[in-house]
Design an enzyme around this catalytic site. Structure first.
Site, PDB file in Angstrom:
ATOM      1  N   LYS A  13     -43.216  -3.398  43.616  1.00  0.00           N
ATOM      2  CA  LYS A  13     -43.974  -4.494  43.004  1.00  0.00           C
ATOM      3  C   LYS A  13     -45.266  -3.902  42.449  1.00  0.00           C
ATOM      4  O   LYS A  13     -45.740  -2.859  42.913  1.00  0.00           O
ATOM      5  CB  LYS A  13     -44.323  -5.617  43.991  1.00  0.00           C
ATOM      6  CG  LYS A  13     -45.113  -5.192  45.235  1.00  0.00           C
ATOM      7  CD  LYS A  13     -46.621  -5.141  45.076  1.00  0.00           C
ATOM      8  CE  LYS A  13     -47.281  -4.753  46.373  1.00  0.00           C
ATOM      9  NZ  LYS A  13     -48.714  -4.357  46.204  1.00  0.00           N
ATOM     10  N   PRO A  99     -43.221   5.672  47.163  1.00  0.00           N
ATOM     11  CA  PRO A  99     -44.231   6.364  47.971  1.00  0.00           C
ATOM     12  C   PRO A  99     -44.759   5.448  49.067  1.00  0.00           C
ATOM     13  O   PRO A  99     -44.993   4.259  48.830  1.00  0.00           O
ATOM     14  CB  PRO A  99     -45.339   6.690  46.965  1.00  0.00           C
ATOM     15  CG  PRO A  99     -45.144   5.738  45.835  1.00  0.00           C
ATOM     16  CD  PRO A  99     -43.682   5.423  45.791  1.00  0.00           C
ATOM     17  N   GLY A 102     -48.327   3.269  49.085  1.00  0.00           N
ATOM     18  CA  GLY A 102     -48.719   3.540  47.705  1.00  0.00           C
ATOM     19  C   GLY A 102     -49.243   2.337  46.946  1.00  0.00           C
ATOM     20  O   GLY A 102     -49.657   2.444  45.796  1.00  0.00           O
ATOM     21  N   GLY A 103     -49.153   1.153  47.591  1.00  0.00           N
ATOM     22  CA  GLY A 103     -49.600  -0.054  46.875  1.00  0.00           C
ATOM     23  C   GLY A 103     -48.479  -0.664  46.041  1.00  0.00           C
ATOM     24  O   GLY A 103     -48.691  -1.612  45.296  1.00  0.00           O
ATOM     25  N   GLY A 105     -45.680  -1.651  47.622  1.00  0.00           N
ATOM     26  CA  GLY A 105     -44.990  -2.544  48.551  1.00  0.00           C
ATOM     27  C   GLY A 105     -43.730  -1.995  49.171  1.00  0.00           C
ATOM     28  O   GLY A 105     -42.857  -2.761  49.604  1.00  0.00           O
ATOM     29  N   GLY A 107     -42.758  -0.629  52.066  1.00  0.00           N
ATOM     30  CA  GLY A 107     -42.344  -1.079  53.399  1.00  0.00           C
ATOM     31  C   GLY A 107     -42.021  -2.558  53.404  1.00  0.00           C
ATOM     32  O   GLY A 107     -41.012  -2.999  53.942  1.00  0.00           O
ATOM     33  N   SER A 108     -42.884  -3.329  52.732  1.00  0.00           N
ATOM     34  CA  SER A 108     -42.669  -4.787  52.691  1.00  0.00           C
ATOM     35  C   SER A 108     -41.378  -5.129  51.956  1.00  0.00           C
ATOM     36  O   SER A 108     -40.633  -6.025  52.352  1.00  0.00           O
ATOM     37  CB  SER A 108     -43.860  -5.445  51.985  1.00  0.00           C
ATOM     38  OG  SER A 108     -45.066  -5.104  52.641  1.00  0.00           O
ATOM     39  N   SER A 109     -41.097  -4.382  50.885  1.00  0.00           N
ATOM     40  CA  SER A 109     -39.884  -4.646  50.101  1.00  0.00           C
ATOM     41  C   SER A 109     -38.642  -4.293  50.919  1.00  0.00           C
ATOM     42  O   SER A 109     -37.646  -5.034  50.907  1.00  0.00           O
ATOM     43  CB  SER A 109     -39.901  -3.838  48.802  1.00  0.00           C
ATOM     44  OG  SER A 109     -38.875  -4.252  47.936  1.00  0.00           O
ATOM     45  N   ASP A 141     -47.114  -9.055  52.098  1.00  0.00           N
ATOM     46  CA  ASP A 141     -46.373  -8.935  50.839  1.00  0.00           C
ATOM     47  C   ASP A 141     -44.921  -9.361  50.957  1.00  0.00           C
ATOM     48  O   ASP A 141     -44.233  -9.499  49.949  1.00  0.00           O
ATOM     49  CB  ASP A 141     -46.351  -7.443  50.429  1.00  0.00           C
ATOM     50  CG  ASP A 141     -47.487  -7.108  49.514  1.00  0.00           C
ATOM     51  OD1 ASP A 141     -47.623  -5.926  49.161  1.00  0.00           O
ATOM     52  OD2 ASP A 141     -48.231  -8.022  49.172  1.00  0.00           O
TER      53      ASP A 141
HETATM   54  C1  LIG Z   1     -52.855  -5.356  49.494  1.00  0.00           C
HETATM   55  C2  LIG Z   1     -51.490  -5.892  49.168  1.00  0.00           C
HETATM   56  C3  LIG Z   1     -51.530  -6.672  47.866  1.00  0.00           C
HETATM   57  O1  LIG Z   1     -50.238  -7.045  47.490  1.00  0.00           O
HETATM   58  O2  LIG Z   1     -50.494  -4.887  48.991  1.00  0.00           O
HETATM   59  P1  LIG Z   1     -50.467  -3.320  49.311  1.00  0.00           P
HETATM   60  O3  LIG Z   1     -51.651  -2.665  48.687  1.00  0.00           O
HETATM   61  O4  LIG Z   1     -50.453  -3.203  50.808  1.00  0.00           O
HETATM   62  O5  LIG Z   1     -49.194  -2.881  48.660  1.00  0.00           O
HETATM   63  C4  LIG Z   1     -50.983  -6.819  50.289  1.00  0.00           C
HETATM   64  O6  LIG Z   1     -51.786  -7.976  50.361  1.00  0.00           O
HETATM   65  C5  LIG Z   1     -50.952  -6.149  51.643  1.00  0.00           C
HETATM   66  O7  LIG Z   1     -49.790  -6.593  52.246  1.00  0.00           O
HETATM   67  P2  LIG Z   1     -49.149  -5.646  53.358  1.00  0.00           P
HETATM   68  O8  LIG Z   1     -49.036  -4.247  52.824  1.00  0.00           O
HETATM   69  O9  LIG Z   1     -47.913  -6.318  53.826  1.00  0.00           O
HETATM   70  O10 LIG Z   1     -50.320  -5.602  54.400  1.00  0.00           O
HETATM   71  P3  LIG Z   1     -50.202  -6.026  55.910  1.00  0.00           P
HETATM   72  O11 LIG Z   1     -49.365  -5.012  56.601  1.00  0.00           O
HETATM   73  O12 LIG Z   1     -49.885  -7.480  55.994  1.00  0.00           O
HETATM   74  O13 LIG Z   1     -51.748  -5.874  56.330  1.00  0.00           O
HETATM   75  C6  LIG Z   1     -52.283  -4.609  56.609  1.00  0.00           C
HETATM   76  C7  LIG Z   1     -53.760  -4.870  56.879  1.00  0.00           C
HETATM   77  O14 LIG Z   1     -54.393  -5.173  55.622  1.00  0.00           O
HETATM   78  C8  LIG Z   1     -55.355  -6.223  55.807  1.00  0.00           C
HETATM   79  N1  LIG Z   1     -55.017  -7.360  54.916  1.00  0.00           N
HETATM   80  C9  LIG Z   1     -53.774  -7.453  54.319  1.00  0.00           C
HETATM   81  C10 LIG Z   1     -53.531  -8.512  53.459  1.00  0.00           C
HETATM   82  C11 LIG Z   1     -54.560  -9.468  53.231  1.00  0.00           C
HETATM   83  N2  LIG Z   1     -54.368 -10.523  52.413  1.00  0.00           N
HETATM   84  N3  LIG Z   1     -55.777  -9.337  53.835  1.00  0.00           N
HETATM   85  C12 LIG Z   1     -56.017  -8.289  54.668  1.00  0.00           C
HETATM   86  O15 LIG Z   1     -57.134  -8.176  55.201  1.00  0.00           O
HETATM   87  C13 LIG Z   1     -55.351  -6.580  57.282  1.00  0.00           C
HETATM   88  O16 LIG Z   1     -56.364  -5.781  57.884  1.00  0.00           O
HETATM   89  C14 LIG Z   1     -54.002  -6.099  57.743  1.00  0.00           C
HETATM   90  O17 LIG Z   1     -53.998  -5.752  59.103  1.00  0.00           O
HETATM   91  N1  LIG Z   2     -39.268   1.210  55.702  1.00  0.00           N
HETATM   92  C1  LIG Z   2     -40.541   1.580  55.445  1.00  0.00           C
HETATM   93  N2  LIG Z   2     -40.883   2.063  54.226  1.00  0.00           N
HETATM   94  C2  LIG Z   2     -42.170   2.408  53.958  1.00  0.00           C
HETATM   95  N3  LIG Z   2     -43.186   2.325  54.835  1.00  0.00           N
HETATM   96  C3  LIG Z   2     -42.886   1.857  56.057  1.00  0.00           C
HETATM   97  C4  LIG Z   2     -41.560   1.463  56.410  1.00  0.00           C
HETATM   98  N4  LIG Z   2     -41.586   1.004  57.683  1.00  0.00           N
HETATM   99  C5  LIG Z   2     -42.854   1.118  58.110  1.00  0.00           C
HETATM  100  N5  LIG Z   2     -43.651   1.654  57.156  1.00  0.00           N
HETATM  101  C6  LIG Z   2     -45.106   1.881  57.291  1.00  0.00           C
HETATM  102  O1  LIG Z   2     -45.762   0.874  56.508  1.00  0.00           O
HETATM  103  C7  LIG Z   2     -46.867   1.447  55.802  1.00  0.00           C
HETATM  104  C8  LIG Z   2     -47.157   0.660  54.545  1.00  0.00           C
HETATM  105  O2  LIG Z   2     -45.962   0.563  53.850  1.00  0.00           O
HETATM  106  P1  LIG Z   2     -45.909   0.149  52.301  1.00  0.00           P
HETATM  107  O3  LIG Z   2     -45.504  -1.283  52.237  1.00  0.00           O
HETATM  108  O4  LIG Z   2     -45.100   1.185  51.607  1.00  0.00           O
HETATM  109  O5  LIG Z   2     -47.402   0.225  51.776  1.00  0.00           O
HETATM  110  P2  LIG Z   2     -47.891  -0.474  50.439  1.00  0.00           P
HETATM  111  O6  LIG Z   2     -47.676  -1.965  50.642  1.00  0.00           O
HETATM  112  O7  LIG Z   2     -49.303  -0.063  50.356  1.00  0.00           O
HETATM  113  O8  LIG Z   2     -47.037   0.069  49.330  1.00  0.00           O
HETATM  114  C9  LIG Z   2     -46.422   2.886  55.510  1.00  0.00           C
HETATM  115  O9  LIG Z   2     -47.553   3.713  55.426  1.00  0.00           O
HETATM  116  C10 LIG Z   2     -45.535   3.230  56.729  1.00  0.00           C
HETATM  117  O10 LIG Z   2     -46.311   3.889  57.732  1.00  0.00           O
END
Ligand SMILES: C[C@@](CO)(OP(=O)(O)O)[C@H](O)COP(=O)(O)OP(=O)(O)OC[C@H]1O[C@@H](n2ccc(N)nc2=O)[C@H](O)[C@@H]1O
Ligand SMILES: Nc1ncnc2c1ncn2[C@@H]1O[C@H](COP(=O)(O)OP(=O)(O)O)[C@@H](O)[C@H]1O
Length: 285
Positions: A13, A99, A102-103, A105, A107-109, A141
């Site tokens: 994403k 990655p 990497g931002g 998503g 792990g979430s995906s 996410d």
């Molecule tokens: C920032 C975003 C933007 O889409 O994506 P990524 O950069 O991670 O891909 C998301 O909100 C990330 O979602 P996700 O990656 O699932 O984060 P989570 O594991 O839920 O949260 C990790 C930590 O980030 C902080 N967190 C996350 C989301 C949010 N709206 N507020 C927060 O403060 C919290 O400290 C939480 O403990």
């Molecule tokens: N199946 C998975 N794929 C990727 N990361 C995972 C997975 N399970 C747990 N993780 C942990 O979740 C962390 C954040 O994952 P990810 O969603 O890829 O980050 P971001 O949302 O920033 O792209 C990773 O650094 C990793 O330690």
């Protein structure tokens, strides 16, 4: 006994913009962010087991119990057990390309595709809303990947308003630094008081509020954004480290990719309003 198998993508994403408008009592931040999916991501393979075991192939750098694929599968299995619904064990393997941290998503995906695929394998007893409610505890996410359509998200990322975006091509660059989402959101210098978007958000100024802090902490991200600017407007996705530039067509994106410095990893992809995971699993909108 014919054991069912299926495969599905866990797409990347992009946050085309990400505004942070406040912080909740629980520490999570209120966001206004525009999500779209890419036609690029991990591929997950599921094979039914005759027993009730959840077996996930080892993932380098992630303990099995922390793997969001394993956690999602166990969470769904427990919910099915609570509701008295039949379910089977499953072997899950993954072709990982996204990655980590990497931002984009990754792990979430992976978690969302696991919930969608197993719900389908186990006779689809839960609705998408129920899967999203389960998934949000795995990551903020996860709901948008379960929703499966480009969306303007509010709340921590779970209040979703479906949008239709034009088709664009993106060059996504990972500057080989791992950024912890939590570390960014808990940093004192993070911008977290942006104004809420107006009704006509499409014409409002759009940015990623995490960028100024991440550029300051990670010079490689700043260099990546500057390099991309030579070809097109650039922005960081999520809390980084991946950055992207938007192009009107594939050839323009490919031309820029061919000039990418060796030290960075990059790929080009097209955005998709409907998640390719939903398409792969035959989930109609
Ligand atoms: C920032 C975003 C933007 O889409 O994506 P990524 O950069 O991670 O891909 C998301 O909100 C990330 O979602 P996700 O990656 O699932 O984060 P989570 O594991 O839920 O949260 C990790 C930590 O980030 C902080 N967190 C996350 C989301 C949010 N709206 N507020 C927060 O403060 C919290 O400290 C939480 O403990
Ligand atoms: N199946 C998975 N794929 C990727 N990361 C995972 C997975 N399970 C747990 N993780 C942990 O979740 C962390 C954040 O994952 P990810 O969603 O890829 O980050 P971001 O949302 O920033 O792209 C990773 O650094 C990793 O330690």
């Amino acid at each position: 006994m014919n054991l069912e198998t299926l495969s599905a993508i866990a797409p990347a994403k992009l946050n085309l913009f990400l505004h942070i408008t406040g912080r909740r009592d629980d520490g999570y931040h209120e966001l206004e962010t525009l999500f779209t999916f890419l036609n690029y991501g991990d591929t997950l393979h599921f094979k039914e087991r005759p027993d009730q075991e959840i077996v996930v192939a080892p993932m380098p750098g992630v303990a099995n119990s922390d793997n969001l694929i394993y956690r999602a599968a166990r969470m769904l299995q427990q919910r099915y057990e609570e509701l008295g619904y039949a379910h089977k064990g499953v072997d899950i393997s993954i072709d990982k390309v996204l990655p980590m941290g990497g931002g984009v998503g990754g792990g979430s995906s992976d978690a969302a595709t696991t919930l969608l695929a197993l719900n389908k394998m186990w006779q689809q007893r839960l609705s998408l809303a129920q899967l999203a409610e389960l998934g949000v505890s795995l990551g903020a996410d996860v709901p948008v990947f379960i929703h499966g359509y480009s969306a303007l998200a509010r709340g921590i990322g779970e209040q979703l308003h479906t949008v239709e975006l034009p088709e664009r091509w993106y060059l996504v660059v990972h500057p080989q630094v791992h950024i912890s989402t939590a570390a960014v959101f808990t940093h004192p210098d993070l911008i977290r008081d942006s104004e809420k978007l107006p009704e006509q958000w499409q014409v409002a100024e759009q940015r990623n509020d995490c960028e100024p802090l991440v550029k300051k902490l990670y010079s490689e991200v700043e260099k990546t954004l500057m390099w991309l600017l030579k070809y097109a407007p650039s922005r960081m996705t999520g809390t980084g480290a991946c950055c992207f530039a938007e192009f009107e067509n594939e050839q323009a994106a490919r031309n820029a990719l061919e000039k990418l410095p060796e030290k960075w990893h990059g790929f080009i992809a097209k955005n998709l309003n409907k998640s390719p995971a939903h398409t792969a699993l035959g989930l109609e909108k």
